[in-house]
Design an enzyme around this catalytic site. Structure first.
Site, PDB file in Angstrom:
ATOM      1  N   LYS A  88      41.344  35.995  42.102  1.00  0.00           N
ATOM      2  CA  LYS A  88      41.518  35.550  40.709  1.00  0.00           C
ATOM      3  C   LYS A  88      42.288  36.624  39.945  1.00  0.00           C
ATOM      4  CE  LYS A  88      38.458  33.264  37.410  1.00  0.00           C
ATOM      5  NZ  LYS A  88      37.061  33.213  36.966  1.00  0.00           N
TER       6      LYS A  88
HETATM    7  C1  E4P Z   1      36.514  30.710  34.721  1.00  0.00           C
HETATM    8  O1  E4P Z   1      36.699  30.824  35.917  1.00  0.00           O
HETATM    9  C2  E4P Z   1      35.628  31.545  33.922  1.00  0.00           C
HETATM   10  O2  E4P Z   1      34.741  32.214  34.785  1.00  0.00           O
HETATM   11  C3  E4P Z   1      34.757  30.797  32.974  1.00  0.00           C
HETATM   12  O3  E4P Z   1      34.867  29.409  33.119  1.00  0.00           O
HETATM   13  C4  E4P Z   1      34.754  31.315  31.583  1.00  0.00           C
HETATM   14  O4  E4P Z   1      33.867  30.545  30.823  1.00  0.00           O
HETATM   15  P1  E4P Z   1      33.269  31.022  29.428  1.00  0.00           P
HETATM   16  O5  E4P Z   1      34.269  30.728  28.371  1.00  0.00           O
HETATM   17  O6  E4P Z   1      32.046  30.175  29.264  1.00  0.00           O
HETATM   18  O7  E4P Z   1      32.973  32.488  29.548  1.00  0.00           O
END
Ligand code: E4P
Length: 217
Positions: A88
């Site tokens: 990622k």
């Molecule tokens: C995406 O891969 C992120 O880990 C995640 O969806 C972020 O979500 P949040 O806005 O609830 O922190």
């Protein structure tokens, strides 16, 4: 549409896996910190543990570096943990460059922190396996996250981009339904949002009546 769970909590990953509908996991530094995972060895081991639970499913592991050379070094280490690891990478200039490098070297990527169609085009051009628009955070700032998913889906379809749209930052079960409608390939959700899909009062009322009538059978 694939279902990923957005957590680093092993018990929740196991619960979603046991439901039989889990296709993968996404994590991020905030979610890892929440589980108290500290230091390189512990981080790598935790990803290994997650991969063991999900079996065939993809597991997104986020790099912590922000310059090209360090992103590559870190990404290679993460990708070596398991064949299901997806590296990622944040949507920054060096991140885009790194995604292209990973693509050319057969390492799958998830381009994270995406908030616009322009960023999604760049991620696809670099060959990202997944692009992650953060729809909940967009909604939080009074823009329309689901509309962005629909826009990216339309662009990718017109242009023939192969990158999969991974709707992230899901806040509730309705987000999942709306993302499915808008053309997301994947939704990554907290366990509560996945379980929210189960809920309907008429199901509960209907089942209670069936069980009552079953006693007369
Ligand atoms: C995406 O891969 C992120 O880990 C995640 O969806 C972020 O979500 P949040 O806005 O609830 O922190």
């Amino acid at each position: 549409m694939k279902f990923f769970i957005d957590t680093a909590n092993l018990a929740q990953i196991q619960e979603a896996h046991d439901l039989g509908i889990l296709d993968g996991v996404t994590t991020n530094p905030s979610l890892m910190a929440k589980e108290g995972i500290k230091g390189e060895a512990a981080i790598l081991q935790h990803y290994k543990d997650i991969c063991e639970i999900v079996g065939d499913g993809d597991v997104s592991a986020e790099v912590l570096s922000t310059d090209f050379a360090s992103i590559i070094e870190e990404g290679k280490k993460l990708a070596a943990i398991d064949s299901n690891i997806v590296v990622k990478v944040p949507m920054i200039k060096d991140g885009v460059k790194a995604i292209k490098w990973f693509t050319d070297n057969n390492i799958r990527t998830n381009c994270t922190l995406v908030f616009s169609a322009g960023q999604a085009i760049l991620a696809a051009k670099a060959g990202a396996t997944y692009v992650s628009p953060f729809i909940g955070r967009i909604d939080d700032s009074s823009w329309d996250g689901v509309e962005l998913i629909a826009q990216i889906a339309q662009i990718y379809s017109i242009q023939g981009f192969k990158t999969e749209i991974l709707a992230a930052s899901i806040r509730n079960a309705l987000h999942i339904v709306k993302c499915a409608e808008a053309g997301a390939d994947v939704c990554t959700c907290p366990l509560d949002s996945i379980l929210g899909l189960l809920k309907h009062p008429l199901t509960d009322i209907g089942l209670a009546k069936f069980l009552e009538d079953a006693k007369k059978m």
